[in-house]
Design a protein around this motif. Structure first.
Motif, PDB file in Angstrom:
ATOM      1  N   THR A  54       0.831  -1.201   0.000  1.00 15.38           N
ATOM      2  CA  THR A  54       0.000   0.000   0.000  1.00 15.38           C
ATOM      3  C   THR A  54       0.863   1.248   0.000  1.00 15.38           C
ATOM      4  OG1 THR A  54      -1.709  -1.201   1.222  1.00 15.38           O
ATOM      5  CG2 THR A  54      -1.886   1.192   1.166  1.00 15.38           C
ATOM      6  N   TRP A  57       1.964   1.792  -3.467  1.00 19.30           N
ATOM      7  CA  TRP A  57       0.860   2.367  -4.250  1.00 19.30           C
ATOM      8  C   TRP A  57       0.723   3.858  -3.963  1.00 19.30           C
ATOM      9  CZ3 TRP A  57      -4.979   0.782  -3.506  1.00 19.30           C
ATOM     10  CH2 TRP A  57      -5.742   1.331  -4.558  1.00 19.30           C
ATOM     11  N   ILE A  76      -9.338   0.169   0.211  1.00 24.91           N
ATOM     12  CA  ILE A  76      -9.624  -0.067  -1.204  1.00 24.91           C
ATOM     13  C   ILE A  76      -8.986  -1.372  -1.676  1.00 24.91           C
ATOM     14  CG2 ILE A  76      -9.157   0.766  -3.545  1.00 24.91           C
ATOM     15  CD1 ILE A  76      -9.444   3.606  -2.467  1.00 24.91           C
ATOM     16  N   ARG A  77      -7.732  -1.595  -1.280  1.00 25.95           N
ATOM     17  CA  ARG A  77      -7.047  -2.815  -1.703  1.00 25.95           C
ATOM     18  C   ARG A  77      -7.742  -4.058  -1.157  1.00 25.95           C
ATOM     19  NH1 ARG A  77      -1.955  -4.100  -3.598  1.00 25.95           N
ATOM     20  NH2 ARG A  77      -1.231  -1.953  -3.414  1.00 25.95           N
ATOM     21  N   ALA A  80     -11.158  -4.551  -2.925  1.00 24.17           N
ATOM     22  CA  ALA A  80     -10.991  -5.045  -4.293  1.00 24.17           C
ATOM     23  C   ALA A  80     -10.577  -6.513  -4.298  1.00 24.17           C
ATOM     24  CB  ALA A  80      -9.957  -4.196  -5.036  1.00 24.17           C
ATOM     25  N   GLN A  81      -9.680  -6.888  -3.378  1.00 22.42           N
ATOM     26  CA  GLN A  81      -9.264  -8.282  -3.293  1.00 22.42           C
ATOM     27  C   GLN A  81     -10.416  -9.179  -2.862  1.00 22.42           C
ATOM     28  OE1 GLN A  81      -5.889  -8.170  -0.644  1.00 22.42           O
ATOM     29  NE2 GLN A  81      -4.474  -7.538  -2.252  1.00 22.42           N
ATOM     30  N   THR A  94     -10.367  -7.501  -9.614  1.00 21.96           N
ATOM     31  CA  THR A  94      -9.638  -6.727  -8.611  1.00 21.96           C
ATOM     32  C   THR A  94      -9.143  -5.391  -9.136  1.00 21.96           C
ATOM     33  OG1 THR A  94      -8.939  -8.747  -7.482  1.00 21.96           O
ATOM     34  CG2 THR A  94      -7.680  -6.749  -7.034  1.00 21.96           C
ATOM     35  N   GLU A  95      -8.464  -5.388 -10.269  1.00 20.53           N
ATOM     36  CA  GLU A  95      -7.864  -4.141 -10.753  1.00 20.53           C
ATOM     37  C   GLU A  95      -8.909  -3.093 -11.149  1.00 20.53           C
ATOM     38  OE1 GLU A  95      -4.726  -3.491 -10.282  1.00 20.53           O
ATOM     39  OE2 GLU A  95      -4.670  -5.477  -9.398  1.00 20.53           O
ATOM     40  N   LYS A  98     -10.309  -1.606  -7.927  1.00 22.66           N
ATOM     41  CA  LYS A  98      -9.410  -0.645  -7.279  1.00 22.66           C
ATOM     42  C   LYS A  98      -9.536   0.730  -7.921  1.00 22.66           C
ATOM     43  CE  LYS A  98      -5.141  -1.977  -6.631  1.00 22.66           C
ATOM     44  NZ  LYS A  98      -3.856  -2.672  -6.892  1.00 22.66           N
ATOM     45  N   THR A 115      -1.637   3.322 -10.449  1.00 19.21           N
ATOM     46  CA  THR A 115      -2.206   2.111  -9.863  1.00 19.21           C
ATOM     47  C   THR A 115      -1.756   0.872 -10.621  1.00 19.21           C
ATOM     48  OG1 THR A 115      -4.155   3.293  -9.063  1.00 19.21           O
ATOM     49  CG2 THR A 115      -4.358   0.916  -9.313  1.00 19.21           C
ATOM     50  N   THR A 119       0.802  -2.358  -9.644  1.00 18.74           N
ATOM     51  CA  THR A 119       0.422  -3.748  -9.866  1.00 18.74           C
ATOM     52  C   THR A 119       1.426  -4.444 -10.783  1.00 18.74           C
ATOM     53  OG1 THR A 119      -1.920  -3.192  -9.622  1.00 18.74           O
ATOM     54  CG2 THR A 119      -1.399  -5.263 -10.729  1.00 18.74           C
ATOM     55  N   VAL A 322     -17.092  -4.197  -6.440  1.00 21.02           N
ATOM     56  CA  VAL A 322     -16.069  -4.837  -5.632  1.00 21.02           C
ATOM     57  C   VAL A 322     -16.472  -6.245  -5.251  1.00 21.02           C
ATOM     58  CG1 VAL A 322     -14.913  -4.760  -3.395  1.00 21.02           C
ATOM     59  CG2 VAL A 322     -15.191  -2.674  -4.713  1.00 21.02           C
TER      60      VAL A 322
END
Length: 331
Positions: A54, A57, A76-77, A80-81, A94-95, A98, A115, A119, A322
């Protein structure tokens, strides 16, 4: 497609049952007695890795003059995961999630290069670790066909990520109007990542260094679990085990949550390396429990964001985006 995913998930559960039966319930139970300690280790290592990634990022976004609090980026991470974990090809969920959840903190278009560059750095360091593990496996088990398969997969990924020029653009131009939509989208993603590396070299170097630290934490995770299990292993074994896990993630990406695949892959890797297969199952189960806990935290964060008075930051449709990998959201 839905029934295919359900069938794949059921097949994974069946595979896990067969694996436990083959290993023997007594041996599995003996190893699972240490799962609590293993779970504590992987949670701590996972939390540290989450913080490091993070931070990477945040630095990437800051290089593009986008300031977002690290606490929000963590949420957010995780959210999204959570959406991608139970989905087939989770990265496809996921992407975009995010980027969608960045709305309110920064424009999606503005935050996309940084972002995706973060990744991409994670993918690159992951592939490098996979190659290192493949070399370690070649030393430990020379002549194994699975080693050659692993080497081929990671080598192709390494060449793709290391290339200076865009690899997909010539293909898209050659295909012309016949180029499928997914290929054009992949070309755009590649160009976004490469543009950041060229514009923000200093930030890209820092991001790469942090992602390297994150990869080392995964090795420390494996080493700590093996140590707690009372197994004396070398650095080569640790590299080979982690590389096998990466290979399984790539090959079983189409299986929702990779049910059964992670456990079977870990047990097989341990067996091939001359280690107790049940210990591999313990490591895989501890990691799965950790991931589920993180998914619950991400889903809770997404739900809390929806209920906040300010709906600009996280509107309902973003929460559904999400969680669509695990839930069916109806507007």
């Amino acid at each position: 497609m839905k029934w295919i995913r359900i069938g794949a998930a059921l097949a994974g559960i069946l595979l896990l049952g067969v694996l436990i039966r083959k290993l023997g319930s007594r041996e599995v139970i003996d190893q699972l007695r240490s799962v609590e300690v293993a779970l504590a280790i992987v949670i701590v290592c996972g939390a540290l890795r989450l913080a490091v990634q993070t931070r990477a990022w945040q630095l990437a976004l800051r290089a593009d003059e986008i300031e977002v609090p690290q606490g929000r980026l963590v949420g957010i991470r995780l959210a999204a995961q959570a959406g991608g974990y139970l989905a087939a090809l989770g990265a496809v969920v996921t992407e975009p999630a995010k980027l969608a959840l960045m709305r309110g903190s920064a424009a999606i278009t503005a935050s996309a290069p940084a972002t995706l560059a973060e990744t991409g750095s994670y993918w690159f360091t992951s592939v490098v670790l996979g190659l290192a593990g493949t070399c370690a496996a070649a030393i430990l088990i020379p002549g194994s066909r699975i080693v050659w398969l692993s080497a081929a997969v990671f080598a192709v990924a390494f060449v793709f990520l290391l290339a200076r020029g865009a690899l997909l653009s010539p293909i898209v131009r050659l295909a012309g109007a016949r180029a499928p939509k997914w290929l054009r989208s992949a070309e755009t993603t590649e160009l976004l990542i490469r543009s950041f590396r060229q514009r923000r070299r200093n930030a890209a170097t820092k991001v790469m260094a942090l992602e390297t630290v994150a990869q080392l934490l995964t090795l420390a995770e494996v080493a700590a679990v093996l140590c707690v299990a009372g197994m004396r292993t070398s650095a080569l074994h640790i590299l080979a085990i982690e590389s096998a896990g990466r290979l399984v993630k790539i090959l079983a990406a189409w299986v929702p949550a990779r049910l059964g695949a992670d456990e079977a892959g870990a047990a097989a890797a341990f067996a091939i390396l001359g280690l107790p297969p049940a210990a591999g199952l313990t490591l895989a189960l501890a990691r799965r429990l950790r991931d589920l806990l993180f998914c619950i935290a991400g889903a809770a964060w997404a739900g809390f964001s929806v209920r906040r008075p300010s709906t600009v930051d996280a509107p309902r449709e973003l929460s559904c985006a999400v969680l669509r990998g695990a839930l069916t959201c109806k507007q």
